[in-house]
Design an enzyme around this catalytic site. Sequence first.
Site, PDB file in Angstrom:
ATOM      1  N   ASN A   9      -3.684 -98.167 -58.437  1.00 24.34           N
ATOM      2  CA  ASN A   9      -3.738 -97.205 -59.545  1.00 24.34           C
ATOM      3  C   ASN A   9      -2.796 -96.066 -59.164  1.00 24.34           C
ATOM      4  O   ASN A   9      -3.136 -95.227 -58.342  1.00 24.34           O
ATOM      5  CB  ASN A   9      -5.182 -96.699 -59.719  1.00 24.34           C
ATOM      6  CG  ASN A   9      -5.275 -95.578 -60.742  1.00 24.34           C
ATOM      7  OD1 ASN A   9      -4.306 -95.276 -61.449  1.00 24.34           O
ATOM      8  ND2 ASN A   9      -6.442 -94.959 -60.821  1.00 24.34           N
ATOM      9  N   LYS A  11      -1.919 -93.589 -60.817  1.00 24.52           N
ATOM     10  CA  LYS A  11      -2.260 -92.296 -61.447  1.00 24.52           C
ATOM     11  C   LYS A  11      -0.981 -91.660 -62.012  1.00 24.52           C
ATOM     12  O   LYS A  11      -0.077 -92.386 -62.421  1.00 24.52           O
ATOM     13  CB  LYS A  11      -3.005 -91.400 -60.461  1.00 24.52           C
ATOM     14  CG  LYS A  11      -4.212 -92.139 -59.850  1.00 24.52           C
ATOM     15  CD  LYS A  11      -5.183 -91.272 -59.110  1.00 24.52           C
ATOM     16  CE  LYS A  11      -6.324 -92.124 -58.584  1.00 24.52           C
ATOM     17  NZ  LYS A  11      -7.341 -91.363 -57.856  1.00 24.52           N
ATOM     18  N   HIS A  95     -12.282 -94.572 -65.631  1.00 22.97           N
ATOM     19  CA  HIS A  95     -12.023 -93.945 -64.335  1.00 22.97           C
ATOM     20  C   HIS A  95     -12.682 -92.568 -64.301  1.00 22.97           C
ATOM     21  O   HIS A  95     -12.695 -91.856 -65.317  1.00 22.97           O
ATOM     22  CB  HIS A  95     -10.514 -93.821 -64.103  1.00 22.97           C
ATOM     23  CG  HIS A  95     -10.202 -93.464 -62.687  1.00 22.97           C
ATOM     24  ND1 HIS A  95     -10.317 -92.175 -62.214  1.00 22.97           N
ATOM     25  CD2 HIS A  95      -9.819 -94.226 -61.628  1.00 22.97           C
ATOM     26  CE1 HIS A  95     -10.015 -92.177 -60.910  1.00 22.97           C
ATOM     27  NE2 HIS A  95      -9.714 -93.400 -60.547  1.00 22.97           N
ATOM     28  N   GLU A  97     -11.751 -89.832 -63.219  1.00 22.74           N
ATOM     29  CA  GLU A  97     -10.872 -88.721 -63.613  1.00 22.74           C
ATOM     30  C   GLU A  97     -10.827 -88.596 -65.143  1.00 22.74           C
ATOM     31  O   GLU A  97     -10.751 -87.496 -65.680  1.00 22.74           O
ATOM     32  CB  GLU A  97      -9.476 -88.920 -63.009  1.00 22.74           C
ATOM     33  CG  GLU A  97      -9.489 -88.634 -61.510  1.00 22.74           C
ATOM     34  CD  GLU A  97      -8.459 -89.390 -60.692  1.00 22.74           C
ATOM     35  OE1 GLU A  97      -7.506 -89.937 -61.254  1.00 22.74           O
ATOM     36  OE2 GLU A  97      -8.645 -89.435 -59.454  1.00 22.74           O
ATOM     37  N   GLU A 167     -16.412 -96.918 -57.752  1.00 20.75           N
ATOM     38  CA  GLU A 167     -15.640 -95.842 -57.150  1.00 20.75           C
ATOM     39  C   GLU A 167     -16.513 -94.598 -57.036  1.00 20.75           C
ATOM     40  O   GLU A 167     -16.643 -93.834 -58.026  1.00 20.75           O
ATOM     41  CB  GLU A 167     -14.415 -95.512 -58.011  1.00 20.75           C
ATOM     42  CG  GLU A 167     -13.434 -96.651 -58.146  1.00 20.75           C
ATOM     43  CD  GLU A 167     -12.008 -96.139 -58.379  1.00 20.75           C
ATOM     44  OE1 GLU A 167     -11.108 -96.610 -57.670  1.00 20.75           O
ATOM     45  OE2 GLU A 167     -11.790 -95.273 -59.260  1.00 20.75           O
ATOM     46  N   GLY A 173      -9.707 -89.809 -53.355  1.00 22.81           N
ATOM     47  CA  GLY A 173      -8.680 -88.842 -52.984  1.00 22.81           C
ATOM     48  C   GLY A 173      -9.132 -87.833 -51.941  1.00 22.81           C
ATOM     49  O   GLY A 173      -8.473 -86.822 -51.715  1.00 22.81           O
ATOM     50  N   SER A 212     -10.442 -93.887 -51.304  1.00 21.68           N
ATOM     51  CA  SER A 212      -9.855 -93.702 -49.976  1.00 21.68           C
ATOM     52  C   SER A 212      -9.750 -94.993 -49.164  1.00 21.68           C
ATOM     53  O   SER A 212      -9.965 -94.996 -47.951  1.00 21.68           O
ATOM     54  CB  SER A 212     -10.629 -92.634 -49.192  1.00 21.68           C
ATOM     55  OG  SER A 212     -10.561 -91.385 -49.873  1.00 21.68           O
TER      56      SER A 212
END
Length: 251
Positions: A9, A11, A95, A97, A167, A173, A212
Site C-alpha cells: 500500500n 499510500k 483502511h 486512515e 491492521e 506506521g 509495521s
Amino acid sequence: MRKKMVAGNWKMHGNLVDNKQLLDAVIAELNGLGEDLVAVCVPYLYLPSVQSQLQNTKIALGAQNVSQYEKGAYTGEISASMLSDFQCQYVIVGHSERRMLFGEDNHVVAEKYVAAQNAGITPILCVGETMEQREAKITEQVIEQQLMSVINLAGIETLNKAVVAYEPVWAIGTGKTASPEQAQDVHAFIREGIAKQNLNVANQLTVLYGGSVKGNNASELFAMPDIDGGLIGGASLIANDFIAICRALRH
Ligand code: 13P
C-alpha cells in the site's frame, strides 16, 4: 489451500520516476514467485503507468480507495468501473486512515466493498482496533462489528471473492508491530467467527496482517497458522524490503 499474498500500500507516496525504479527492481526479483500473489496498491493517478509496467508480469495492480457510487455527480470520486478500465484487480476498502481521517464508517466501507465486487474487483477489507479499544478489551467487538456490517450488506459468501486485512491501528506506521501471537489471536478470532457462519468460506479466506511489517519480522508473522501474508505500507516503498517480505511467504 488458502492463497498467500503480499500487497503493498503505497499510500500518498511516489512519483513517475521513483515508481518506475521501484517496480523495475521488484519485477526483476519477484516475477517467478510461484503461486503466491503479489500486488501493489498505488495512487489513482499512477494506475495507467503502473498498469503498463506490470504488463506480462505476475504482479497484480490495486487501488487504495473507490467510490461507493456507480456513477453520477460525485465531484472528485473514482468509481469501481473506472478502476476496471485499468485492469485493477484489487482495491483496499476500510483502511483505518480512511476511517479516521476521512470519516468513512462501517456502512460506507460495506458499500465500497459491494461496489468493488460488482465491478469484478477483489476488495481488501481492512479491520482493526485502536490502542484505546485494545486497552478497553473491546478489540474483538470492534472487529466483529467491522466484519458484520459487510457480511450483513453483502452476504457471507462474497468473502470468497475478498481478502481481509487485520491492521491494528496502533501498529500502523509506528514501528510497533503486533507480536506474532497477538496478531495470530485476532486472525484466529476472525476465521473462527466466519467459520461459525460458513466453514468453507473461512477455510479459503486469505487474511493478511498489516502494521509495521518489515523484512526482519515478516517471516515470524507469516509463520503463524492463520496469517496468510501481509499488507505493507512503508516497507513497500523500498524495493529490497518489499522483496524480502514477499520472499518470507515461502519460508
Ligand atoms: P506500515 O507498514 O507503514 O505500518 O503501514 C501499514 C498499512 O497501513 C498498510 O495498509
